[in-house]
Design an enzyme around this catalytic site. Sequence first.
Site, PDB file in Angstrom:
ATOM      1  N   CYS B 111       0.850  -1.192   0.000  1.00  0.00           N
ATOM      2  CA  CYS B 111       0.000   0.000   0.000  1.00  0.00           C
ATOM      3  C   CYS B 111       0.881   1.235   0.000  1.00  0.00           C
ATOM      4  O   CYS B 111       2.100   1.147   0.106  1.00  0.00           O
ATOM      5  CB  CYS B 111      -0.937   0.003   1.206  1.00  0.00           C
ATOM      6  SG  CYS B 111      -0.077   0.154   2.774  1.00  0.00           S
ATOM      7  N   CYS B 114       3.608   1.907   2.583  1.00  0.00           N
ATOM      8  CA  CYS B 114       4.911   1.259   2.403  1.00  0.00           C
ATOM      9  C   CYS B 114       5.869   2.206   1.694  1.00  0.00           C
ATOM     10  O   CYS B 114       7.042   2.319   2.046  1.00  0.00           O
ATOM     11  CB  CYS B 114       4.782  -0.005   1.549  1.00  0.00           C
ATOM     12  SG  CYS B 114       3.634  -1.202   2.160  1.00  0.00           S
ATOM     13  N   ASP B 519       9.449 -38.874 -34.371  1.00  0.00           N
ATOM     14  CA  ASP B 519      10.488 -39.840 -34.071  1.00  0.00           C
ATOM     15  C   ASP B 519       9.970 -40.621 -32.863  1.00  0.00           C
ATOM     16  O   ASP B 519       9.194 -40.098 -32.078  1.00  0.00           O
ATOM     17  CB  ASP B 519      11.781 -39.096 -33.737  1.00  0.00           C
ATOM     18  CG  ASP B 519      12.886 -40.049 -33.379  1.00  0.00           C
ATOM     19  OD1 ASP B 519      13.049 -41.038 -34.117  1.00  0.00           O
ATOM     20  OD2 ASP B 519      13.566 -39.821 -32.373  1.00  0.00           O
ATOM     21  N   ASP B 717      14.015 -35.453 -31.074  1.00  0.00           N
ATOM     22  CA  ASP B 717      14.694 -34.912 -29.900  1.00  0.00           C
ATOM     23  C   ASP B 717      15.788 -33.925 -30.293  1.00  0.00           C
ATOM     24  O   ASP B 717      16.504 -33.419 -29.446  1.00  0.00           O
ATOM     25  CB  ASP B 717      15.232 -36.027 -28.995  1.00  0.00           C
ATOM     26  CG  ASP B 717      16.218 -36.915 -29.717  1.00  0.00           C
ATOM     27  OD1 ASP B 717      16.612 -36.564 -30.840  1.00  0.00           O
ATOM     28  OD2 ASP B 717      16.583 -37.962 -29.165  1.00  0.00           O
ATOM     29  N   ASP B 721      17.996 -36.934 -35.101  1.00  0.00           N
ATOM     30  CA  ASP B 721      17.368 -36.917 -36.431  1.00  0.00           C
ATOM     31  C   ASP B 721      17.648 -35.611 -37.127  1.00  0.00           C
ATOM     32  O   ASP B 721      16.808 -35.074 -37.829  1.00  0.00           O
ATOM     33  CB  ASP B 721      15.861 -37.098 -36.335  1.00  0.00           C
ATOM     34  CG  ASP B 721      15.427 -37.502 -34.975  1.00  0.00           C
ATOM     35  OD1 ASP B 721      15.302 -38.695 -34.747  1.00  0.00           O
ATOM     36  OD2 ASP B 721      15.256 -36.597 -34.127  1.00  0.00           O
TER      37      ASP B 721
END
Lengths: 51, 836
Positions: B111, B114, B519, B717, B721
């Site tokens: 608030c 602060c 894959d 992955d 590949d």
Amino acid sequence: MDIVYLLVPLSLVLAFLIGAVFWWALRGGQFDDLEGPAQRILMDEDGAADK
Amino acid sequence: MATISEAKGLGAQCYHCGLPVPRGLQLAVAIDGAARVMCCAGCQAVAQTIADNGLTSYYRHRSALPLRDDIVPQTLRDLAAYDIPEVEGAAARDLGDQAREASLMLEGITCAACVWLIEQRIAGLPGVSEIEINYATHRALVRWDARITRLGAVLEAVAALGYRAYPYDRQRAEQGRRGERDRALWRLFVAGFGMMQVMMYLVPVYVTNGEMTPDVEQLMRIASLILTLPVVLYAAAPFFSGAWRDLRAGRAGMDVPVALGIGAAFAASVVATLTGSGDVYFDSVTMFVFLLLAARFFEMTARMKAATTQEELARQVPAVASRLVDWPLSEQTEMVAAGGLRSGDHVKVRPGAAVPADGVVVTGESELDERLLTGESRPRPKRGGDELIGGSFNLGSPLVMRITRVGADTVVAGILRLLDRAAAERPRIARSADRVARYFVLALCAIAAVVAVAWFQIDPARALWVTVAVLVVSCPCALSLATPAALAAATSALHAHGVLVTRGDAIENLARATHFVFDKTGTLTTGDMRLVGVIPLAPGRNQRTRDECLALAAALETGFTHPIARALAAAAPVFAQHGCAECKSVPGAGVEATLNGMRMRLGSPQFVAELGAYELPPDLAFVADDVTVVALGNEDGWIALFTFVDPLRAQARAVVGALAAMGRQVHMLSGDRPAIVAHVARELGIATYLGGAAPDEKLAYVQRLQEDGAVVAMIGDGVNDAAGLAAAHVSIAMGGGAAIACGNSDVVLLSGRLDAVLAAVRVSDATFRVVRQNLTWAFAYNLAAVPLAACGYVSPLLAGVGMASSSILVVANALRLLRHAPRPAAARLPLLAPAS
């Protein structure tokens, strides 16, 4: 109608003045925080000042 | 005003934070003459600081309780790092004459009280010349004298009040962007203000309809001219400079007709004013500039919104780390700048702190939040040997980690680099829209010329204004904005799903993809092979034990990271270590090496059999269909068979089903034994698959599909590949660090979750739909508007309104894509955990 010759230039000057003031306010960060200052007025700084 | 804790009851709550006070605890602080109970030492320390500094008015005015922060003493120790000159130097700007300035990010502000509290406390510190806190953004700007105090002291003082402050190190980027926004806002203001004032002068002229005396009318015109000057010269400057840039480069961009329109209308009005004959259109000019600037402003806001993801990501990485100086001899730590860490350093990561760089856990077990990095909302358990990503949050218990990658090599840096690349690339569809827009502009200029000539014959007085209306109404701004705005929003939405788009074309290709080629290993299955059987084969006294076989196999696979190697390394006994030489791997087949002077092979039974030209072992016939078999042999014959299983991913079946339901064809490729591949395909309901495929066969398979007109998305992955992924129209790589490091796939699923594929496809489809809508609208609008304007039915004013609202519509439509982002997870840090 001669007054128009005074008033129209005057309104022009005013328009540029308003623009300048807004520019100055924007540069000064007046619009960065629109919420904080409204609450800040409530806070009392006397106690902290004499620290 | 009653304070909150009083309102809540009879002192059972902590006066500072409102949490219940544990029974029998006697902690109190004298505040405004009364003893107030506290729930823990942390609150007591904070309240005492507040009381000692005469700031108790905070308690009278606060409208919300503070966040609890149980690690204040810890935070204090971290903050001391900002006293190290190099750390402070990175966070602060030098203003000359020993004056320093830093922007801070404040955490825990609930608030306005602060803000006041922090300002009072910090302004009271010796050496601090200025502190300014912005309540709306939770940022603070501090200036101090470097001879008297240090940044660390300021941060400590903030922490002593129970808040957390840390330097906001992306300030330069932020400042640049704010500057851009401020300038755009100011231009918008100038244009809007000028527009309204010009209207004030011209309305009397319209209303009196020629009854005004010529000298007063002339006065009004001159006044309008003076007000329009800043609008045209300043607010509209970006259009003129853009047009000039385009013309100099020999292109015809969208700024050209805009600049032409503004310039022609303004020049003609000036001439009319000075000669005192003809119409003036200062009101149209200013309004057109205003509306166009408004559309640009919206577009810029949209772009910035999309860029916040990136900034949030960069902010994740902490500025400091606690390095273990003498690990493992002692637990002593020192604070260092995170940028100064070296690979191999040991670092302690406390609960609630962020991991400073990439590395592996050495000791400790904890849960880490990787939400911003991977899109995974659930915390991930990590223990010894697991990889940590810099920027993830430690939620559980302390960890000791060894740094493996720093600086530009880290995952976060890689993600940022890839995001930048995707943003820098103009995707094909945007390029073709640009090309169309370019021809459109040329055609437009030609049409405008024809219209001007034609109207000069019909009605010379209106010729100029009709031409200006044609130029303005049909400016292809919407055409140029249609695609980039949608793609920026989609990239942002996808990142929230843990899908990283690294190529400009990827979203478009994903939306068009007809065939999804998966894959198997590591994609549809988890890729974590489990060793299920060892069958020693060597006859008679050459027979080795299970452990010996495993030790040999693991030795051959040393240095490899594929799943079989990992499973063997995990299963092999630690004691038997062999050194092997001349290791070479044959992709898709296995490895060969010289071990103890003997040539050995590990891999598919055929590959091993070629070594000594001997027959396949009869045991192979008894191995079940759905396991992976790896054989080990030397020049003398077989040594052992190993069997592995690779469990399916939990989401695999759902993903395959959903893709099929979306009308996409699903294929599966694998280098694995055809029997296993067939088994997995049956389980998942995939009709077309190819087993036993070597990398070049996978490539050929993808190319064959492409020759038949398919748009192929390949999901793998990212390592095994590479060829197939490179050939596919769009390549999607599963998972983390390695995929990002190679950076050659178009899309990376950071979360490592297969269902992110579905999110990616859905968002891409939605994006493409939006792009098509936008382009259709832009074309339809221009086709309808140009003939109307050419026939003189559109005034310059109406033209400006039509063009600008068309642009705004397109940008707003693109922003709808942001709604596809999942809702953010609730709290990231367990800040409210009760004290022990």
